[in-house]
Motif scaffolding. Sequence first.
Motif: not given
Length: 168
Positions: A70-79
């Motif tokens: 739902g947010d094409p401008l964001s990336l995430a990485v799990r920690l």
Amino acid sequence: VAGFTWSGRPADAHSGLRFSSPLDGATLGDSPTVVQLTFVEKPEASLATIRVEDTSGNLYHADRPEPVNGDPLSLAVRLRPLGRGVYTVRWRVVSAVDGHASVGVFVFGVLVDPSGAVVAAAAEARAPVLEVLARTILLGGLMLALGASAASLGRFGSERDAAVAGLG
């Protein structure tokens, strides 16, 4: 006459960082489970890297960055769980819009104030030298090709020019 200017800082246009969670310089009371970065332009997830490391260089990200639903401008990485300490986030993305690369670095602390590390981390956020060199060579080659094309279209140095000058 054409010219260009180069700066070692990443441009605010392209895929510059707009927001991060955790925030740069934040002191957290608990370990975050993800690092999420939001950019000015849509990043190409397959070409992105987000590294989370402690002061000894140990890595804490679990896998490659993923787009946020739902947010094409964001990336995430799990920690993995983070203990008490200061952590550095190093990122590099390529804009899916124009193909330009952007890099950056910031720090946050878990149960520790990271303020001493903020200045050192900010100094490291520079474009890679080989990338800048390659882009410079590419731009120079394009300028030469454009100049040669213009000369050919204008027939500079042709027999017609020599005849007009009275040399032919």
